[in-house]
Design an enzyme around this catalytic site. Sequence first.
Site, PDB file in Angstrom:
ATOM      1  N   HIS A  38      10.894 -15.537  44.373  1.00  0.00           N
ATOM      2  CA  HIS A  38      12.297 -15.340  44.750  1.00  0.00           C
ATOM      3  C   HIS A  38      12.448 -14.269  45.842  1.00  0.00           C
ATOM      4  O   HIS A  38      13.534 -13.694  45.992  1.00  0.00           O
ATOM      5  CB  HIS A  38      13.124 -14.931  43.528  1.00  0.00           C
ATOM      6  CG  HIS A  38      13.209 -15.997  42.486  1.00  0.00           C
ATOM      7  ND1 HIS A  38      13.756 -17.244  42.726  1.00  0.00           N
ATOM      8  CD2 HIS A  38      12.808 -16.016  41.183  1.00  0.00           C
ATOM      9  CE1 HIS A  38      13.690 -17.976  41.626  1.00  0.00           C
ATOM     10  NE2 HIS A  38      13.115 -17.254  40.676  1.00  0.00           N
ATOM     11  N   ASP A  56       8.598  -7.616  36.251  1.00  0.00           N
ATOM     12  CA  ASP A  56       9.818  -8.056  36.919  1.00  0.00           C
ATOM     13  C   ASP A  56      11.075  -7.359  36.398  1.00  0.00           C
ATOM     14  O   ASP A  56      11.425  -7.495  35.221  1.00  0.00           O
ATOM     15  CB  ASP A  56      10.025  -9.552  36.730  1.00  0.00           C
ATOM     16  CG  ASP A  56       8.805 -10.390  37.067  1.00  0.00           C
ATOM     17  OD1 ASP A  56       7.701 -10.035  36.600  1.00  0.00           O
ATOM     18  OD2 ASP A  56       8.949 -11.410  37.753  1.00  0.00           O
TER      19      ASP A  56
END
Length: 271
Positions: free
Chosen positions: A68, A8
Amino acid sequence: MKFLFLGDVVGRAGRDAIADRLPGIIEQYGFDFVVVNGENASHGRGLTGPHFQAIKDAGADIVTLGDHAFDQRDTLSFIEREPTLIRPINMPAGTPGRGAMFVEGRNGHRVLVINALGRVFMPPIDDPFRAIEAAVAACPLGEQADAIIVDFHTEATSEIQGMGHFLDGRVSLVVGTHTHIPTADQRILRGGTALMADAGMCGDYDSVIGVEPEEPINRFLTGIMGGRFSPAEGAATLSGVAVETDPRSGLALKVVPVRVGGVLAQALPEF
């Protein structure tokens, strides 16, 4: 072939580290293919069009997402026309975008990349096991695909372990994302699939999983939200995993952790 997976990307620190370091890493170590999880790249939540393009320009062949995926409304405006941006495959029917993509790498290798969300300690979502299995069956390793990479975005390491064993012998790599903490369990399973419970993040580790510590500490102490999380902006570590595969089977021959820059102990992808 040799490919690199990076965890990420978190905020400006992660984006800057990708822009500064990824092109040189690709050139120095001769990677044929690069996957980067970009779901926290924009202000710590989601991914805007310009930030997606910056990750691509640095050398990513595929950018994956996670829980997300659509926190930035901008994503809805471009995900349908960007085949190299994939969101979790087990999102409900009708969700914009795609959950898997079959593309050709820089040296002609054919690679299937699949992104999925876990269900343990995560919001309700469709079954990731059957969704991934169907995508793999449609593009078998060693036949249509020279490599298959699965980014399994989930909270529980047990669920990632289960997915690795479920897919063992059918994919090149199962790697976890989401927790932002790199694990030390990278290995090759009995059937030849490389597995790592979490790739870690590309961000500032002098933080609480990539954000400035003050607000997380406040919530731990009081249980009350005092403000938004702010991505930490110190020197970032690029964290992930590198895999070398058998040219005939597509299964893993070698798997090594990658940590470059920042405050963590360095681990270079030398093989």
